[in-house]
Motif scaffolding. Structure first.
Motif, mmCIF file in Angstrom:
data_model
loop_
_atom_site.group_PDB
_atom_site.id
_atom_site.type_symbol
_atom_site.label_atom_id
_atom_site.label_comp_id
_atom_site.label_asym_id
_atom_site.label_seq_id
_atom_site.Cartn_x
_atom_site.Cartn_y
_atom_site.Cartn_z
ATOM 1 N N LYS A 28 0.850 -1.206 0.000
ATOM 2 C CA LYS A 28 0.000 0.000 0.000
ATOM 3 C C LYS A 28 0.880 1.249 0.000
ATOM 4 O O LYS A 28 0.698 2.180 0.798
ATOM 5 C CB LYS A 28 -0.958 -0.011 1.185
ATOM 6 C CG LYS A 28 -1.929 -1.187 1.159
ATOM 7 C CD LYS A 28 -2.951 -1.109 2.281
ATOM 8 C CE LYS A 28 -3.924 -2.277 2.201
ATOM 9 N NZ LYS A 28 -4.925 -2.251 3.284
ATOM 10 N N PHE A 29 1.819 1.271 -0.916
ATOM 11 C CA PHE A 29 2.844 2.309 -0.978
ATOM 12 C C PHE A 29 2.229 3.703 -0.984
ATOM 13 O O PHE A 29 2.604 4.568 -0.178
ATOM 14 C CB PHE A 29 3.685 2.102 -2.245
ATOM 15 C CG PHE A 29 4.894 3.001 -2.355
ATOM 16 C CD1 PHE A 29 6.159 2.477 -2.200
ATOM 17 C CD2 PHE A 29 4.775 4.362 -2.636
ATOM 18 C CE1 PHE A 29 7.284 3.295 -2.304
ATOM 19 C CE2 PHE A 29 5.873 5.180 -2.737
ATOM 20 C CZ PHE A 29 7.144 4.640 -2.579
ATOM 21 N N SER A 30 1.297 3.952 -1.894
ATOM 22 C CA SER A 30 0.790 5.316 -2.067
ATOM 23 C C SER A 30 0.038 5.802 -0.841
ATOM 24 O O SER A 30 0.166 6.967 -0.432
ATOM 25 C CB SER A 30 -0.097 5.386 -3.305
ATOM 26 O OG SER A 30 0.661 5.096 -4.464
ATOM 27 N N ALA A 31 -0.740 4.923 -0.228
ATOM 28 C CA ALA A 31 -1.464 5.310 0.978
ATOM 29 C C ALA A 31 -0.493 5.635 2.105
ATOM 30 O O ALA A 31 -0.682 6.619 2.841
ATOM 31 C CB ALA A 31 -2.415 4.190 1.398
ATOM 32 N N ASN A 32 0.539 4.829 2.256
ATOM 33 C CA ASN A 32 1.521 5.107 3.304
ATOM 34 C C ASN A 32 2.306 6.381 3.017
ATOM 35 O O ASN A 32 2.608 7.161 3.932
ATOM 36 C CB ASN A 32 2.477 3.921 3.448
ATOM 37 C CG ASN A 32 1.825 2.738 4.135
ATOM 38 O OD1 ASN A 32 0.991 2.904 5.021
ATOM 39 N ND2 ASN A 32 2.179 1.532 3.725
ATOM 40 N N ALA A 52 1.880 13.990 7.624
ATOM 41 C CA ALA A 52 2.607 14.216 8.879
ATOM 42 C C ALA A 52 3.746 15.208 8.724
ATOM 43 O O ALA A 52 4.474 15.479 9.689
ATOM 44 C CB ALA A 52 3.151 12.885 9.397
ATOM 45 N N GLY A 53 3.931 15.760 7.502
ATOM 46 C CA GLY A 53 4.922 16.810 7.311
ATOM 47 C C GLY A 53 6.030 16.516 6.333
ATOM 48 O O GLY A 53 6.836 17.403 6.012
ATOM 49 N N ALA A 54 6.125 15.289 5.825
ATOM 50 C CA ALA A 54 7.188 14.957 4.875
ATOM 51 C C ALA A 54 6.851 15.480 3.487
ATOM 52 O O ALA A 54 5.679 15.641 3.136
ATOM 53 C CB ALA A 54 7.395 13.441 4.819
ATOM 54 N N THR A 55 7.873 15.751 2.695
ATOM 55 C CA THR A 55 7.631 16.059 1.288
ATOM 56 C C THR A 55 7.330 14.744 0.563
ATOM 57 O O THR A 55 7.691 13.654 1.039
ATOM 58 C CB THR A 55 8.854 16.705 0.644
ATOM 59 O OG1 THR A 55 9.939 15.757 0.623
ATOM 60 C CG2 THR A 55 9.283 17.954 1.406
ATOM 61 N N PRO A 56 6.668 14.803 -0.598
ATOM 62 C CA PRO A 56 6.413 13.561 -1.342
ATOM 63 C C PRO A 56 7.690 12.777 -1.632
ATOM 64 O O PRO A 56 7.716 11.554 -1.487
ATOM 65 C CB PRO A 56 5.738 14.054 -2.618
ATOM 66 C CG PRO A 56 5.038 15.307 -2.205
ATOM 67 C CD PRO A 56 5.970 15.957 -1.220
ATOM 68 N N ASP A 57 8.763 13.474 -2.007
ATOM 69 C CA ASP A 57 10.017 12.770 -2.300
ATOM 70 C C ASP A 57 10.596 12.120 -1.045
ATOM 71 O O ASP A 57 11.123 11.006 -1.090
ATOM 72 C CB ASP A 57 11.040 13.729 -2.917
ATOM 73 C CG ASP A 57 10.703 14.078 -4.355
ATOM 74 O OD1 ASP A 57 9.868 13.373 -4.957
ATOM 75 O OD2 ASP A 57 11.267 15.073 -4.877
ATOM 76 N N ALA A 58 10.508 12.823 0.074
ATOM 77 C CA ALA A 58 11.024 12.260 1.321
ATOM 78 C C ALA A 58 10.191 11.059 1.761
ATOM 79 O O ALA A 58 10.726 10.066 2.285
ATOM 80 C CB ALA A 58 11.026 13.326 2.420
ATOM 81 N N ALA A 59 8.881 11.134 1.551
ATOM 82 C CA ALA A 59 8.012 10.006 1.909
ATOM 83 C C ALA A 59 8.361 8.777 1.078
ATOM 84 O O ALA A 59 8.473 7.661 1.609
ATOM 85 C CB ALA A 59 6.550 10.394 1.711
#
Length: 525
Positions: A154-158, A165-172
């Motif tokens: 469930k990569f995209s949901a996580n 919670a504050g991360a950028t998309p790249d960092a996530a």
């Protein structure tokens, strides 16, 4: 392609004194046949023009890309049971069904045979499910390397949760892919000195459920780019295009994880010594014609292979059944094939320099299914089907045409249906052999619209005992010609040929009249 005889190991580029290759098996859940490398092979506009899979494409360029790879059954457990044993799914005992499945420990499986031959084996995420017993291949946590995390599933949901919670998309994305790297590093660190390894990476991507809109927001997939590229049995409307884009986004997550693992192999100087195999267990979930269906959209999957013993830079037309990977892996590891393994090694095809059709005998495959969701039909009955797929025709035998192919209508009637929010919920019971999805909900809601009713009926309605599709005239398999007198000879030929193969293979549905699959533990309670 499977044959109902024991096939002994043949001479190949692996049968010498060189070191045995590592084996990296990258196996996605519900992936189907979607990768950029297939765009040219399609010959017409398709979703493969839109999806971005640079890592899979790179493996295809240095290896081989199979156009005609098929699963044994378009349901996760039967598919994996067949793949692990090199048998037809119907010869794997209770592994032939999903709900109620149980691994028969007396049936040899290639991971454990490789282990016994000195391979270091391990897995991350899904291999054999549900409820893997301790005696199953890779059963439980015995060979699992997952302590770094399981957010890949469930990569995209996580990733969206991390962004909230504050991360950028790249960092996530980097955090989740870091877990993939950590799990693989732990597997490599546990490897005994000098031992070849076999690692199965089996994330649940792109299995549902995934959140709406993440294909665009997280992966840059514009739903409107799919307009005119949808399969003809799917409504080419905004809601369905968005659902398809979200699915492709989860497939791109799988590709990103592949990139991480391949990079680690390169960094550890193991890439050139590793046989890399990429595939998936069946077609797209939650849509007509896909998962739990025996049309190509449900059974024809991606297969890319590169590494030692593989002459690269080729696209192949040979018909392959995924259980053929079992004797292929064993031959690579120089392990004798066990009795009862009816699949054929791909080693000669992989070692050839030819493109197109290499082995003149690989021109057909058998697929089928029995039971997916236990409660889909009254009495937990299966929906038994078998298929003979050749280059010219797709022939389907529906043994119980009076049953609902994708499960009973549940709360859906001519006049009634639950609200859309309920229709999309994971627990919704109508036609439960099709996963819940926005596409499913949309099509049910439009079932009375004359523009969409034919697609609804084709997806959910009862089917005749026989289906025949002329692939030269109807490559999308939308017009059943089984009742057309002009095809009488072809229908008879395909029917006899299918039943002969199934009889020779010892299919209990045919040789025992189907009784085994019609009673507990395969059916009933």
């Amino acid at each position: 392609m499977l044959l109902p005889v024991l096939i002994l190991i043949c001479n190949s580029s692996w049968a010498d004194d060189s070191p045995r290759p590592n084996i990296l098996f990258l196996f996605a859940d519900d992936w189907g046949r979607y990768a950029g490398a297939y765009a040219a092979a399609d010959g017409k506009p398709s979703a493969n023009d839109v999806i971005k899979t640079p890592n899979i494409d790179a493996v295809a360029r240095r290896g081989v890309l199979f156009r005609n790879a098929f699963v044994s059954a378009p349901s996760c457990t039967p598919c994996r049971s067949a793949l692990l044993t090199g048998r037809y799914f119907f010869n794997t005992g209770r592994g032939a069904i999903l709900n109620g499945a149980h691994w028969d420990g007396s049936i040899p499986s290639w991971p454990l045979l490789l282990r016994d031959a000195g391979y270091h084996i391990g897995k991350t995420s899904k291999v054999w499910s549900p409820g893997e017993p301790a005696d199953a291949p890779y059963g439980g946590q015995k060979y699992a390397y997952e302590k770094a995390g399981r957010q890949m599933n469930k990569f995209s949901a996580n990733a969206t949760r991390l962004v909230a919670a504050g991360a950028t998309p790249d960092a996530a994305k980097a955090q989740i892919l870091g877990e993939v790297r950590g799990n693989f590093d732990a597997f490599l660190a546990a490897r005994p000195a000098g031992a070849p390894f076999c690692y199965w990476f089996g994330p649940t991507n792109p299995h549902r459920i995934f959140q709406k809109g993440l294909g665009r927001s997280l992966w840059g997939l514009e739903p409107e780019a799919l307009k005119g590229r949808m399969p003809p049995w799917l409504p080419d409307v905004p809601e369905v295009r968005e659902d398809f884009a979200d699915y492709l986004g989860e497939a791109q997550a799988f590709d990103a994880a592949i990139g991480v693992i391949l990079q680690r192999l390169a960094e550890t100087d193991e890439l050139d010594r590793t046989l890399v195999v990429i595939s998936g267990d069946h077609g797209m979930p939650g849509v007509p014609g896909g998962k739990c269906n025996l049309y190509d959209f449900g059974t024809n999957v991606a297969l890319v292979i590169a590494g030692p013993g593989v002459r690269g830079g080729r696209v192949l037309d040979d018909f392959v059944s995924l259980p053929d990977l079992a004797p292929t892996f064993l031959e690579a590891g120089r392990v004798p094939l066990p009795a009862g393994m009816s699949a054929r090694s791909l080693a000669p095809v992989l070692a050839s320099e030819k493109s197109g059709q290499v082995d003149a005998t690989r021109t057909w495959v058998i697929t089928g299914r029995e039971r997916h969701v236990a409660a889909a039909r009254e009495g937990n009955l299966p929906y038994p089907q078998r298929v003979l797929r050749t280059r010219e025709f797709l022939y389907i035998r529906n043994f119980e045409p009076d049953r609902w192919p994708l499960g009973g209508p549940g709360g859906v009637s001519e006049t009634e249906a639950p609200p859309a929010a309920t229709l999309e919920a994971e627990t919704y019971a109508a036609f439960s052999d099709m996963d819940s999805s926005p596409t499913k909900a949309w099509l049910i809601a439009q079932r009375h619209d004359p523009a969409w009713q034919p697609l609804y009926d084709r997806a959910f309605g009862k089917r005749p005992a026989e289906e025949l599709y002329d692939l030269a005239k109807d490559p999308d398999q939308t017009r059943n010609v089984a009742a057309d007198p002009a095809y009488g000879n072809q229908l008879q030929e395909m029917s006899v040929r299918l039943m002969t193969i199934l009889t020779d293979a010892g299919d209990p549905r045919v040789t025992g009249g189907g009784e085994m699959f019609e009673r507990p533990p395969f059916a009933g309670k």
